[in-house]
Scaffold this active site. Structure first.
Site, PDB file in Angstrom:
ATOM      1  N   ASP A   1      -1.292   6.922   6.523  1.00  0.00           N
ATOM      2  CA  ASP A   1      -2.377   6.078   6.018  1.00  0.00           C
ATOM      3  C   ASP A   1      -2.722   5.125   7.159  1.00  0.00           C
ATOM      4  OD1 ASP A   1      -4.023   4.206   4.891  1.00  0.00           O
ATOM      5  OD2 ASP A   1      -2.667   3.609   3.284  1.00  0.00           O
TER       6      ASP A   1
ATOM      7  N   TRP B   1       0.820  -1.219   0.000  1.00  0.00           N
ATOM      8  CA  TRP B   1       0.000   0.000   0.000  1.00  0.00           C
ATOM      9  C   TRP B   1       0.850   1.262   0.000  1.00  0.00           C
ATOM     10  CZ3 TRP B   1      -4.150  -1.398  -1.944  1.00  0.00           C
ATOM     11  CH2 TRP B   1      -4.853  -2.531  -1.523  1.00  0.00           C
TER      12      TRP B   1
ATOM     13  N   LYS C   1     -12.212  -1.112   6.774  1.00  0.00           N
ATOM     14  CA  LYS C   1     -11.481  -2.050   7.622  1.00  0.00           C
ATOM     15  C   LYS C   1     -11.956  -1.926   9.066  1.00  0.00           C
ATOM     16  CE  LYS C   1      -8.613  -2.609   4.009  1.00  0.00           C
ATOM     17  NZ  LYS C   1      -7.566  -1.963   3.243  1.00  0.00           N
TER      18      LYS C   1
HETATM   19  C1  LIG Z   1      -6.976  -1.495   2.161  1.00  0.00           C
HETATM   20  C2  LIG Z   1      -5.908  -0.503   2.235  1.00  0.00           C
HETATM   21  C3  LIG Z   1      -5.719   0.446   1.226  1.00  0.00           C
HETATM   22  C4  LIG Z   1      -6.541   0.466  -0.036  1.00  0.00           C
HETATM   23  O1  LIG Z   1      -7.836   0.882   0.223  1.00  0.00           O
HETATM   24  P1  LIG Z   1      -8.898   1.128  -0.950  1.00  0.00           P
HETATM   25  O2  LIG Z   1     -10.045   1.731  -0.184  1.00  0.00           O
HETATM   26  O3  LIG Z   1      -9.217  -0.202  -1.544  1.00  0.00           O
HETATM   27  O4  LIG Z   1      -8.316   2.071  -1.940  1.00  0.00           O
HETATM   28  C5  LIG Z   1      -4.726   1.375   1.410  1.00  0.00           C
HETATM   29  N1  LIG Z   1      -3.952   1.383   2.500  1.00  0.00           N
HETATM   30  C6  LIG Z   1      -4.091   0.468   3.487  1.00  0.00           C
HETATM   31  C7  LIG Z   1      -3.198   0.516   4.678  1.00  0.00           C
HETATM   32  C8  LIG Z   1      -5.078  -0.496   3.378  1.00  0.00           C
HETATM   33  O5  LIG Z   1      -5.222  -1.405   4.360  1.00  0.00           O
END
Ligand SMILES: *Cc1c(COP(=O)(O)O)cnc(C)c1O
Length: 360
Positions: free
Chosen positions: A173, A104, A197
């Site tokens: 993030d 990511w 999540k």
């Molecule tokens: C799942 C995830 C993403 C991607 O998320 P999307 O909503 O599918 O774009 C980015 N960063 C982390 C840390 C993630 O767990």
């Protein structure tokens, strides 16, 4: 637990509390006696005003966020944030710094490269992303330093912020761990997380941004990619994802009702401990993350062979333990145990792991 429901270890969209789902069920037909369901409710209605106001207020309360920060509810997921971060914070002549610890963060960096200079300030790619880097070396003209607080795929997690000069704007993030415990928001310039999540269903991301960072972007920025537009319009410039924001509000209410982040953090530690203890007492399993870097949200491990991994997943499924298959890039097993995942499920997986190791 509802008899049809199983223990769902999906990494995202992830399990939600049953009581929150039951509330959805009710509100989809008739939201608060209006005779109109939540999916049919106007974003300009007093009902939605109250929902979005409550979500912002609760988030501020739970994380102690002061007025120097704005909160944006942005449609879409974390990938959109990958683009918005450099578009809003990377001024010409400056360099966007990234800590690369997972697939990511690599994705976030790739996006930033489209908009200006970038620099990798640290990476643990050389150890297969299993142990987090301890030394961060930002470049001189650093616009911001971006890191991924929890590495969803490899199962590593920063348990505290990377140590850097406090003058550097820290961007995180936190898609897979926002609200897993209390963090000190004042250390950050910008925190973002997609909801699916740890915070609710897919469709919305939350961005918490220091207001003084806003307004420096190019005037050509597309309107919906400008954090300022969200902050100035209470995230109501256009039609927001009404249901997703309503669901996030219910999740925040649930956290508060459970006793707040201190209770949630304790529970998360307890859940992770069940599974890591099972890993550690059964050398049959090969943990992916080094002990000091272990994630409380995603526990990742391998079995001695791919065949055994398949057998493990199939037998777990028969025991109501579902979605344990690792990410398509890495394989193996991954148990995602975010806030809403119940303790009993973690305990049951640990017992299953003991049994499976003994029999195989
Ligand atoms: C799942 C995830 C993403 C991607 O998320 P999307 O909503 O599918 O774009 C980015 N960063 C982390 C840390 C993630 O767990």
């Amino acid at each position: 637990m509802n008899s049809q429901r199983v223990y769902n270890f999906n990494p995202g969209p992830a399990v939600l509390p049953l009581e929150v789902l039951l509330q959805f069920q009710n509100d989809i037909i008739d939201y608060k006696g209006t005779g109109v369901g939540i999916l049919e409710t106007s974003h300009r209605s007093p009902e939605f005003d109250e929902i979005i106001g409550s979500a912002e207020k609760l988030l501020r309360e739970i994380l102690d966020i002061d007025d120097n920060y704005g909160i944006a509810f942005v449609p879409g997921g974390a990938h959109l944030q990958f683009s918005m971060v450099p578009l809003n914070l990377l001024s010409p002549g400056k360099t966007a710094n990234y800590v690369i610890t997972d697939y990511w963060s690599e994705g976030a960096l790739e996006e930033a490269k489209k908009f200006g200079n970038t620099h990798i300030a640290a990476t643990n790619k050389d150890n297969g992303f299993s142990k987090l880097p301890s030394e961060i070396k930002p470049s001189a003209d650093c616009a911001y330093l971006h890191f991924t607080s929890n590495n969803t795929i490899y199962g590593t997690q920063f348990h505290e912020e990377p140590k850097i000069n406090p003058d550097i704007t820290l961007v995180a993030d936190c898609s897979s761990d926002l609200l897993y415990k209390k963090i000190d928001v004042k250390k950050y310039g910008l925190i973002y997380a997609c909801a699916q999540k740890n915070l609710g269903p897919a469709g919305v991301s939350i961005a918490i941004i220091k207001k003084e960072l806003l307004g420096k972007q190019s005037p050509n920025i597309p309107v919906l990619l400008d954090y300022n537009v969200y902050i100035k319009n209470n995230s109501l410039f256009n039609t927001p994802p009404v249901f997703a924001i309503y669901a996030v509000d219910l999740m925040l209410k649930w956290i508060k009702k459970e006793g707040g982040l201190s209770v949630i953090e304790k529970r998360n530690k307890e859940k992770a401990k069940y599974i890591y203890d099972a890993l550690d007492r059964n050398p049959f399993y090969l943990a992916k993350a080094e002990k000091t870097s272990r994630s409380l949200m995603n526990v990742t491990f391998n079995l001695p062979s791919k065949d055994l991994e398949k057998k493990f997943i199939d037998e777990a499924e028969k025991n109501s333990l579902t979605n344990l298959k690792g990410h398509r890039l890495t394989g193996g097993i991954r148990a995602s145990i975010y806030n809403a995942f119940p303790i009993e499920g973690a305990k049951k997986l640990a017992e299953f792991m003991d049994d499976f190791a003994r029999m195989n």
